[in-house]
Design a protein around this motif. Structure first.
Motif, PDB file in Angstrom:
ATOM      1  N   LEU A 146      91.305  67.628  92.692  1.00  0.00           N
ATOM      2  CA  LEU A 146      91.858  66.798  91.703  1.00  0.00           C
ATOM      3  C   LEU A 146      92.822  67.419  90.508  1.00  0.00           C
ATOM      4  CD1 LEU A 146      89.457  63.969  91.472  1.00  0.00           C
ATOM      5  CD2 LEU A 146      91.604  63.469  92.322  1.00  0.00           C
ATOM      6  N   CYS A 147      92.146  68.503  90.073  1.00  0.00           N
ATOM      7  CA  CYS A 147      92.944  69.262  88.868  1.00  0.00           C
ATOM      8  C   CYS A 147      94.086  69.895  89.578  1.00  0.00           C
ATOM      9  CB  CYS A 147      91.916  70.363  88.340  1.00  0.00           C
ATOM     10  SG  CYS A 147      90.475  69.362  87.343  1.00  0.00           S
ATOM     11  N   LEU A 252      96.001  67.244  78.382  1.00  0.00           N
ATOM     12  CA  LEU A 252      94.251  67.572  78.613  1.00  0.00           C
ATOM     13  C   LEU A 252      94.048  67.182  79.839  1.00  0.00           C
ATOM     14  CD1 LEU A 252      91.570  68.338  77.234  1.00  0.00           C
ATOM     15  CD2 LEU A 252      91.363  65.841  76.673  1.00  0.00           C
ATOM     16  N   CYS A 253      93.402  68.050  80.616  1.00  0.00           N
ATOM     17  CA  CYS A 253      92.682  67.570  81.693  1.00  0.00           C
ATOM     18  C   CYS A 253      91.412  67.899  82.019  1.00  0.00           C
ATOM     19  CB  CYS A 253      93.454  68.156  83.011  1.00  0.00           C
ATOM     20  SG  CYS A 253      93.013  68.211  84.837  1.00  0.00           S
ATOM     21  N   LEU A 254      90.587  66.737  82.262  1.00  0.00           N
ATOM     22  CA  LEU A 254      88.922  66.738  82.408  1.00  0.00           C
ATOM     23  C   LEU A 254      88.470  66.553  83.590  1.00  0.00           C
ATOM     24  CD1 LEU A 254      88.219  65.046  79.022  1.00  0.00           C
ATOM     25  CD2 LEU A 254      88.599  67.538  79.461  1.00  0.00           C
ATOM     26  N   SER A 255      87.698  67.149  84.192  1.00  0.00           N
ATOM     27  CA  SER A 255      87.017  66.939  85.553  1.00  0.00           C
ATOM     28  C   SER A 255      85.626  67.198  85.529  1.00  0.00           C
ATOM     29  CB  SER A 255      87.655  67.263  86.644  1.00  0.00           C
ATOM     30  OG  SER A 255      87.304  66.573  87.791  1.00  0.00           O
ATOM     31  N   SER A 280      90.688  59.419  91.265  1.00  0.00           N
ATOM     32  CA  SER A 280      89.406  59.548  91.804  1.00  0.00           C
ATOM     33  C   SER A 280      89.646  60.231  93.311  1.00  0.00           C
ATOM     34  CB  SER A 280      88.665  58.223  91.937  1.00  0.00           C
ATOM     35  OG  SER A 280      89.415  57.476  92.723  1.00  0.00           O
ATOM     36  N   ARG A 281      88.612  60.773  93.710  1.00  0.00           N
ATOM     37  CA  ARG A 281      88.424  61.407  94.929  1.00  0.00           C
ATOM     38  C   ARG A 281      86.913  61.415  95.474  1.00  0.00           C
ATOM     39  NH1 ARG A 281      91.650  64.579  98.382  1.00  0.00           N
ATOM     40  NH2 ARG A 281      90.662  65.919  99.746  1.00  0.00           N
ATOM     41  N   ARG A 286      89.052  62.523  87.812  1.00  0.00           N
ATOM     42  CA  ARG A 286      89.825  63.297  87.004  1.00  0.00           C
ATOM     43  C   ARG A 286      90.438  62.358  85.883  1.00  0.00           C
ATOM     44  NH1 ARG A 286      94.995  64.574  89.632  1.00  0.00           N
ATOM     45  NH2 ARG A 286      95.573  62.844  88.701  1.00  0.00           N
ATOM     46  N   LEU A 287      90.330  62.945  84.622  1.00  0.00           N
ATOM     47  CA  LEU A 287      91.104  62.385  83.306  1.00  0.00           C
ATOM     48  C   LEU A 287      92.038  63.298  82.838  1.00  0.00           C
ATOM     49  CD1 LEU A 287      87.642  61.089  81.758  1.00  0.00           C
ATOM     50  CD2 LEU A 287      89.046  59.793  83.405  1.00  0.00           C
TER      51      LEU A 287
END
Length: 292
Positions: A146-147, A252-255, A280-281, A286-287
Motif C-alpha cells: 500500500l505504501c 504523511l504516510c502511515l501503515s 485498504s488491502r 494505509r493512512l
C-alpha cells in the motif's frame, strides 16, 4: 541430507518447556506455528507471543532413533507424553525451491520490486532490486505494498524523506528511485540499518542520499515526506515526533494498521494533519495526510 520432523500439538503454556526438551534431545531447530488460525497482529515491543494452540516442530537428522528421542522427551516433560507424530522431510535444494516462489511485484504504474536473480519484467520501468534478508520489507505484505503504491502515484522530484521504522529501507529507496532527493532512515534495530544501507548500494544510490540512524541519533530535521510503516500503538505514541519531522504542507504516510485501529491513529494526528480517505488491502489500512 534427509531429515525427520517431530510435530507436537501444544498449548501456549507448555510450548517453551517442549522447545527446551526438543533441543536437549538433539533437535537441530525448533519452529512454532499457529495451530488454530489465531492471528497475533500487534505484539508489544520485545514480546514473542505464542498462540493458545501452538504446533511445535523439531527437526532431526534422519539417522536418529525416534524411539530414543520420544523416550527422552517424555522423561524431560515429567513423564507426560505429548501429542506428537513423526514425519519425513523431503531432501531438496531449499534455497532454489524458495527462490522459485519469490517473483517480481508491480507496485503501481512505474515501480517494480524485483529479486536480484530474475530479469525485470519491464526493463524501462523503475525496478528496485530487493532480496529477502535480515530486515522486514520485501513488498509482499499488504502494508508495504500500500505504501509503495502510494509513493508510485505522487510527485517526488526533489523531495526530502523520513522513513521511520525503515526495516529493509524499501520505502525510502523506492522514494529515491521515484525522484526524491534524500532520505533519513530511522530504526531501533541495527540489523535494519545495515540492511537499508546494503539495499541502497544494490540499487546504485549514493551513500549521502540514504542516511541511517538509531532514533536517539537521528537529526530533528523536518522533511517533505514522512513514512512510518510500523504498528498502531507506536504510531499513536509517536504522533508529536512524526508531526515535528514533517514540514508544513508536507505529506504523511502511515501503515502497519488494521482496519479497526484507523480511527484511533487518525485521532492522534488530527491536531496537525488533514487525512485522505483510508486505503485498504485485505484487513490492513494505509493512512495519508497533509500537514496544515
Amino acid at each position: 541430507m534427509p531429515w525427520l520432523q517431530l510435530i507436537i500439538n501444544s498449548s501456549r503454556q507448555s510450548a517453551e518447556s517442549i522447545e527446551d526438551a526438543l533441543l536437549n534431545s538433539g533437535a537441530v531447530s525448533v519452529t512454532f506455528e499457529d495451530n488454530a488460525d489465531q492471528p497475533i497482529l500487534e505484539p508489544a515491543l520485545g514480546e514473542t507471543p505464542l498462540w493458545q494452540q501452538t504446533r511445535i516442530t523439531g527437526l532431526f537428522d534422519a539417522g536418529i532413533s525416534t524411539e530414543r528421542v520420544t523416550h527422552q522427551l517424555t522423561e524431560q516433560l515429567g513423564g507426560q507424553r505429548p501429542d506428537y507424530r513423526w514425519s519425513p522431510l523431503e531432501d531438496r535444494d531449499w534455497e532454489r525451491e524458495w527462490m522459485q516462489h519469490y517473483q517480481p511485484i508491480r507496485c503501481g504504474k512505474r515501480l517494480w520490486i524485483c529479486p536480484s536473480w530474475l530479469a525485470p519484467p519491464e526493463p524501462s520501468s523503475i525496478n528496485m532490486l530487493l532480496d529477502p534478508g535480515l530486515a522486514f520489507g520485501t513488498g509482499t505484505h499488504p502494508t508495504t505494498f500500500l505504501c509503495l503504491q502510494w509513493l508510485d502515484g505522487i510527485e517526488l522530484a526533489g523531495k526530502t524523506v523520513t522513513d521511520y521504522g525503515c526495516g529493509s529501507g524499501i520505502l525510502a529507496i523506492a522514494a529515491l528511485l521515484l525522484g526524491a532527493d534524500s532520505a533519513n532512515c530511522i530504526d531501533i534495530d541495527h540489523q535494519a540499518l545495515l540492511a537499508t544501507a546494503d539495499n541502497a548500494l544494490r540499487n546504485k544510490l549514493a551513500p549521502e542520499k540514504v542516511l541511517t540512524y538509531l532514533p536517539e541519533q537521528a537529526p530533528q530535521v523536518a522533511t517533505d515526506l514522512v513514512i512510518a510503516n510500523i504498528l498502531a500503538g507506536p504510531l499513536v505514541s509517536l504522533a508529536p515526533k512524526l508531526s515535528a519531522l514533517t514540514l508544513s504542507g508536507g505529506a504523511l504516510c502511515l501503515s502497519g494498521i488494521i482496519d479497526t485501529q484507523a480511527d484511533e491513529v487518525m485521532s492522534a494526528y488530527a491536531p496537525w494533519f488533514d487525512f485522505d480517505p483510508p486505503a485498504s488491502r485485505e484487513q490492513w489500512v494505509r493512512l495519508t495526510a497533509i500537514k496544515r
